[in-house]
Design an enzyme around this catalytic site. Structure first.
Site, short mmCIF file in Angstrom:
data_model
loop_
_atom_site.label_atom_id
_atom_site.label_comp_id
_atom_site.label_asym_id
_atom_site.label_seq_id
_atom_site.Cartn_x
_atom_site.Cartn_y
_atom_site.Cartn_z
N CYS A 106 52.48 37.15 14.05
CA CYS A 106 52.13 38.57 14.22
C CYS A 106 52.46 39.05 15.63
CB CYS A 106 50.66 38.79 13.92
SG CYS A 106 49.57 37.47 14.54
N HIS A 111 45.24 42.53 17.81
CA HIS A 111 45.65 42.02 19.12
C HIS A 111 45.99 43.22 20.01
CE1 HIS A 111 46.13 38.02 17.42
NE2 HIS A 111 47.10 38.38 16.61
N1 LIG Z 1 45.69 35.75 9.80
C1 LIG Z 1 46.57 36.18 10.66
O1 LIG Z 1 46.25 36.94 11.51
C2 LIG Z 1 48.00 35.71 10.58
C3 LIG Z 1 48.98 36.53 11.12
C4 LIG Z 1 50.32 36.14 11.04
C5 LIG Z 1 50.64 34.91 10.48
N2 LIG Z 1 49.66 34.12 10.01
C6 LIG Z 1 50.07 32.85 9.42
O2 LIG Z 1 50.03 32.98 8.02
C7 LIG Z 1 49.68 31.73 7.44
C8 LIG Z 1 48.47 31.93 6.56
O3 LIG Z 1 47.39 32.36 7.36
P1 LIG Z 1 46.17 33.15 6.78
O4 LIG Z 1 45.48 33.79 7.94
O5 LIG Z 1 46.59 33.99 5.65
O6 LIG Z 1 45.26 31.97 6.27
P2 LIG Z 1 44.03 32.06 5.29
O7 LIG Z 1 43.15 30.91 5.63
O8 LIG Z 1 43.44 33.42 5.27
O9 LIG Z 1 44.66 31.83 3.86
C9 LIG Z 1 45.23 30.61 3.48
C10 LIG Z 1 45.14 30.49 1.99
O10 LIG Z 1 45.79 29.31 1.60
C11 LIG Z 1 44.95 28.60 0.70
N3 LIG Z 1 45.30 27.20 0.81
C12 LIG Z 1 44.82 26.28 1.67
N4 LIG Z 1 45.45 25.12 1.48
C13 LIG Z 1 46.33 25.33 0.48
C14 LIG Z 1 47.29 24.50 -0.19
N5 LIG Z 1 47.43 23.23 0.16
N6 LIG Z 1 48.01 25.06 -1.16
C15 LIG Z 1 47.88 26.35 -1.50
N7 LIG Z 1 46.99 27.18 -0.91
C16 LIG Z 1 46.24 26.65 0.07
C17 LIG Z 1 43.54 28.95 1.12
O11 LIG Z 1 42.64 28.77 0.06
C18 LIG Z 1 43.72 30.41 1.47
O12 LIG Z 1 43.61 31.22 0.34
C19 LIG Z 1 49.51 30.77 8.61
O13 LIG Z 1 50.74 30.15 8.89
C20 LIG Z 1 49.17 31.69 9.73
O14 LIG Z 1 49.45 31.13 10.99
C21 LIG Z 1 48.35 34.52 10.01
#
Ligand SMILES: NC(=O)c1ccc[n+]([C@@H]2O[C@H](COP(=O)([O-])OP(=O)(O)OC[C@H]3O[C@@H](n4cnc5c(N)ncnc54)[C@H](O)[C@@H]3O)[C@@H](O)[C@H]2O)c1
Ligand SMILES: NC(=O)c1ccc[n+]([C@@H]2O[C@H](COP(=O)([O-])OP(=O)(O)OC[C@H]3O[C@@H](n4cnc5c(N)ncnc54)[C@H](O)[C@@H]3O)[C@@H](O)[C@H]2O)c1
Ligand SMILES: NC(=O)c1ccc[n+]([C@@H]2O[C@H](COP(=O)([O-])OP(=O)(O)OC[C@H]3O[C@@H](n4cnc5c(N)ncnc54)[C@H](O)[C@@H]3O)[C@@H](O)[C@H]2O)c1
Ligand SMILES: NC(=O)c1ccc[n+]([C@@H]2O[C@H](COP(=O)([O-])OP(=O)(O)OC[C@H]3O[C@@H](n4cnc5c(N)ncnc54)[C@H](O)[C@@H]3O)[C@@H](O)[C@H]2O)c1
Lengths: 337, 337, 337, 337
Positions: B140, B220
């Site tokens: 992000c 942020h």
């Molecule tokens: N949250 C943010 O602000 C943000 C911003 C940009 C990028 N990201 C990136 O996006 C990605 C996801 O982050 P998020 O914040 O959405 O996480 P999150 O924890 O909100 O969601 C992750 C999801 O994946 C599921 N999960 C966990 N292990 C799994 C598996 N082995 N197989 C399938 N599903 C599984 C969880 O149940 C959950 O629903 C990460 O790489 C993170 O760094 C997050």
């Protein structure tokens, strides 16, 4: 069709406007605002007629490309009912102009109870609004408590309710509100005024409240104890509460652990602004020990009074029965999780 | 029609799923999840086919009345592209199963750059995805910086950009994240890794970043300095940035003073989940002194990468031009304030 | 002179060490620590003998110029009583080594009650420690409740106490603890385990607790209701509580409105680390209605158990009477506001 | 002996009073306060003569058992120098009464620069106070920046300094200050007024500042960039800064990761109120790339101006040399970590 205007288009006003606009038997004639900020812009984007609450500031609206449809007086001339959603205390100052236009008015909980003929919550005080020229929808906390205590009192009897209200310090966009790193007894004197406020819509139920202010913005949290007159099981209490249309029993195991997750849930369901019009009770927390009922509930301060405002309008302007009004309101908004 | 699946249905995954479902040239075949929590329930309410990411936990879904349409393998069998939105680091572990099913994959910024053939932001690195089997949408913060620095570099030249990133400590529903009452240099070593991450999608632009973690959940905040190669006026900079479809110049005088008001604005406009897909730049903050440009911008961590994911899919699976893809994405989502 | 060692030199351990060192009848033989961080450095600056809790990490201490006086075993060889102030659960793992050295031990409230022969608070359970090889000082919250409820039960009788505990999310230096913007029911099931923990030191008093976690670091806040067996006036309650040496009745009109001001007050009085060893009760909040007593109190989680640890040592190692021990402890520390 | 009075006994005033009382060449004649709150009580407990700042409120002090030694005029009659520590803006209103008593005065940074003949920081502007009747100690942020930039400018030359100031929203006991869950650009216009304020005590150094307000209470955080005129190594910079008596280089590996741990460290060392009179710079953050220096520093807003006030008194009232005054001040207080 009931012709409705909203004066004061902030946190509560914009939600009431949307809710009115969604009703099958109401027309939103317009909204009045003092300052032409981003909320004024979004009113226009929603195609609401925008009126200048302060006639002297009409040109400010024009300056930013939001020419008003008229002034507050113009709006009042067109409506049956006005909903006053101005900051706490300003409503009372507006009373004269509403009387001068002979419109019925719904005030909000920031006003003293004396501002209106009656205080209002649909579940407990619908009929009090019938002959009133002015009603006051009680505060978000009082609304949340009345909704909870009314069915409990009816089914199990309430000897005494004792509630600790952990109030959000400010709404999400209020950057000048604290505390930052403190829990403040507010008021420090006990019991707080919230109990008597509940009694304006739910008389005869003994309720003692203790209130504090916390560094959170999303919801109020209530820690509730009720000494009942009978000894139901926790499951009987859960079933009773689950039947109430404006109570939501947070299911166990769903991974909802606080206000953040509750709002997330509401947003995932497509709720406008993530609004939770219902009290949110943790099903898992409901516990009965002897005659003592315990539970936690959360109240979305920005949203729970919104369906109440709609019902207040209908109670004053029609002879629709309470249950029918509430059903219509809930159906139009999508209340019920 | 591009057949798309989403694996990992959390903060990012659910937004990507909605965005894919909204595209005219894509079909969301389903979403895979590990645990049947409230997000699983809302997927079903949105009528998305729900798959069990972990085949051993299928019965947990059945137990709560959310029987899955199959397992991750079943979903992968049906799609051209999978978007991996699993927690940081889990994506890399999933690489084998994606390869086994011979599907293209879009990873997220929590993965190391090495997880994929190329890193991606539509504005700066659309073409890198063309022949890739796997791309990684940068984080992000990196997305927000690339979008800002690319036009500045093109029009005015960037000698050095220096950015302080005041990162939100956790997302709104993450109750186990801190800090509570602290600003934490994180990493304390300077410059932070964010600059090099920006360079994976915007090579050749010198950018030094300093990152801290703050007790906020909504967005942020970036405090930006760019030493330019030329000396434009602040108005020229504002005009340039206002022309970018994924940058939003917060107007002066609108009463928007922070992330709370920004989210409020987005929700008032009816944005799903109050999402701000655009960088939000304070127009009033834009200042040029000599060759030094200064400004503040906010980035909605949950949302800004969402249109990028959509474009990444299109870049890999079609030969649509960048500008056309971005326009289609933006149109379908409603990007542009 | 009682020879005392402290194992685990963190938030609680360093305070216990100072308190022991201040007693006329105790000698602090040394403190043991795992990692040579800034707290190790400050132990050395206070001229406490520093021991390596983990014999394998002695060289880490040497590397940063803090050569240890020996290992934990060396320290244990020299003491009559060790106070275990390791993280919750680690104490139980240490039980064997203490037994091997045949030293008496005081554990902290993060351990299960089963770790020791008895649970301890000086006001209510001093004698239980007499023949014990190991006692456990109950948690900060339980200590605060026992101190309050004991005199109330003795003087007015307690039918039922109902307490909402609004717990601090983390200590001031714990940057990895949340929540950031939430109040989390924790545990969500009611009543919480805190009531039974109080009963380990104050049996026979019916107390139901509800606990939540809040984004604050300075103190816990308790919202207390007690249904009494008699009907004292609020002033009688205030007088009773004001007489207790480890209760501080916050005076009205002093401008103390929360934990921030309380800590400020303590620091202005020169208290080390701004420690408030006493429960802090808002005098103004004390209210009696019928048999229902209401009040707010705050508990400084880092400090209130400290005098209790000192008394626990004396109870185990001498035959000093409770009142005399408490008076000595309080005098040496300066307890009593 | 210099006879000194303090008018305004709040966050800054009480610390200045203690610091004055600790000097070998100064006598604290008394402190004046408007309201007899807990801070007044603690002044009396410290055996400071307490004066009523507002002669009309003398009886309020008597009512709570804190009879004042006289009024502000009485205090001013006895002193050579008064330190005005009233709320921002009140100092200017007090100027007349100080002039009437012909006392020299030290104002604080909340006042406009025009309130006094000169602005003051001991490290950079000691001599400006020599012939002044009134000086203004610059704000906590400006003091922190001047202390850092002065040695850097002297040794390596400063082409431009660019600093993002992440300011604490309020002091720990200020429960009415926000924001709660937001980072607020404040002022949103860039650069902020802090740069010019630094130039009142450090002219000729080009410094652009960007300021935000964060939901923290303990310290300000500065993210610093300086484009130097030379290219020292990071170690050379560290050595230079480590030599400055009022800069503290936080050692690597000590486990100090934010303001909470810094305050903990100060309290563990027995500092009164956990005060950090020194700028706190993360040694690990110091980085030089080309001519660009980067680092993070924290400033304890309540404390860093305290030694400056002492030096300001000495500069005005004696002919002590700057270095000697600073050494005396530091020795008496215990400055230097
Ligand atoms: N949250 C943010 O602000 C943000 C911003 C940009 C990028 N990201 C990136 O996006 C990605 C996801 O982050 P998020 O914040 O959405 O996480 P999150 O924890 O909100 O969601 C992750 C999801 O994946 C599921 N999960 C966990 N292990 C799994 C598996 N082995 N197989 C399938 N599903 C599984 C969880 O149940 C959950 O629903 C990460 O790489 C993170 O760094 C997050
Ligand atoms: N925010 C809540 O959580 C909440 C909950 C329940 C009840 N209430 C009550 O609702 C009422 C409104 O509160 P809010 O939070 O929506 O306030 P708000 O500050 O968000 O909105 C008030 C609006 O009124 C406008 N306004 C101010 N003075 C006006 C005037 N003289 N004429 C017309 N408009 C004027 C403001 O510009 C603003 O748009 C208050 O009585 C409040 O106590 C608020
Ligand atoms: N912090 C509070 O508010 C609080 C209040 C009351 C009771 N307690 C209880 O006191 C105990 C200590 O908590 P704390 O907050 O002081 O923890 P802490 O994390 O501040 O300190 C623990 C110390 O133990 C050291 N340590 C870790 N493992 C060790 C080992 N194996 N051997 C020796 N030392 C080891 C750590 O380095 C650290 O110095 C826990 O049982 C806790 O539940 C804490
Ligand atoms: N708090 C900080 O972080 C900080 C840091 C640096 C500089 N300053 C500056 O120091 C000054 C004092 O700030 P503070 O934070 O100590 O304020 P404060 O509010 O903590 O204390 C002000 C004191 O002045 C008293 N007071 C109010 N009006 C008075 C009057 N007319 N006469 C005498 N006393 C009066 C108040 O009762 C209070 O005791 C301001 O100029 C401020 O900008 C504050």
């Amino acid at each position: 069709m009931i012709q409705v205007g909203v004066n004061g288009y902030g946190t509560i006003g914009k939600r009431v406007a949307d809710a009115v606009a969604a009703q099958p038997d109401m027309v939103l004639r317009g909204v009045a605002k003092r300052s032409p900020n981003h909320e004024a812009e979004s009113a226009v984007k929603r195609e609401y007629d925008l009126y200048a609450a302060d006639p002297d500031r009409t040109d400010e609206f024009e300056a930013v490309g939001l020419p008003p449809a008229g002034t507050l007086s113009d709006l009042l001339a067109d409506v049956d009912v006005v909903v006053d959603c101005c900051p706490a205390g300003v409503g009372a100052q507006n009373r004269d102009i509403y009387d001068a236009h002979d419109v019925r008015v719904v005030f909000q909980g920031g006003e003293d109870a004396t501002v209106a003929d009656a205080s209002f919550t649909a579940r407990t005080a619908f009929e009090t609004a019938r002959d009133a020229d002015a009603v006051r929808v009680v505060s978000c906390n009082s609304t949340g408590l009345a909704r909870l205590l009314a069915p409990v009192a009816e089914s199990f009897g309430v000897e005494t309710a004792r509630v600790t209200l952990i109030r959000r310090g400010g709404d999400p966009a209020q950057t000048d509100r604290g505390p930052i790193n403190d829990i403040v007894p507010d008021p420090v004197g006990l019991p707080s005024h919230h109990g008597p406020d509940v009694n304006t819509v739910l008389p005869g139920v003994d309720v003692d409240t203790a209130a504090l202010k916390a560094p959170v913005t999303a919801m109020h949290t209530h820690s509730v104890n009720v000494t009942l007159e009978t000894t139901p099981t926790a499951d009987e209490v859960r079933r009773l509460l689950a039947d109430e249309s404006r109570l939501f029993l947070i299911p166990e195991g769903a991974g909802i652990d606080g206000a953040g997750a509750l709002k997330e849930y509401a947003m995932d369901l497509g709720r406008p602004r993530g609004d939770l019009w219902e009290n949110c009770l943790w099903g898992e927390s409901v516990h009965v020990s002897g005659r003592d009922l315990y539970l936690f509930q959360n109240v979305h301060q920005e949203a729970d009074v919104v369906p109440e405002n709609v019902d207040a309008i209908r109670a004053m302007a029609t002879d629709t029965a309470a249950a029918e009004s509430m059903a219509t309101t809930d159906q139009a908004l999508g209340v019920g999780l």
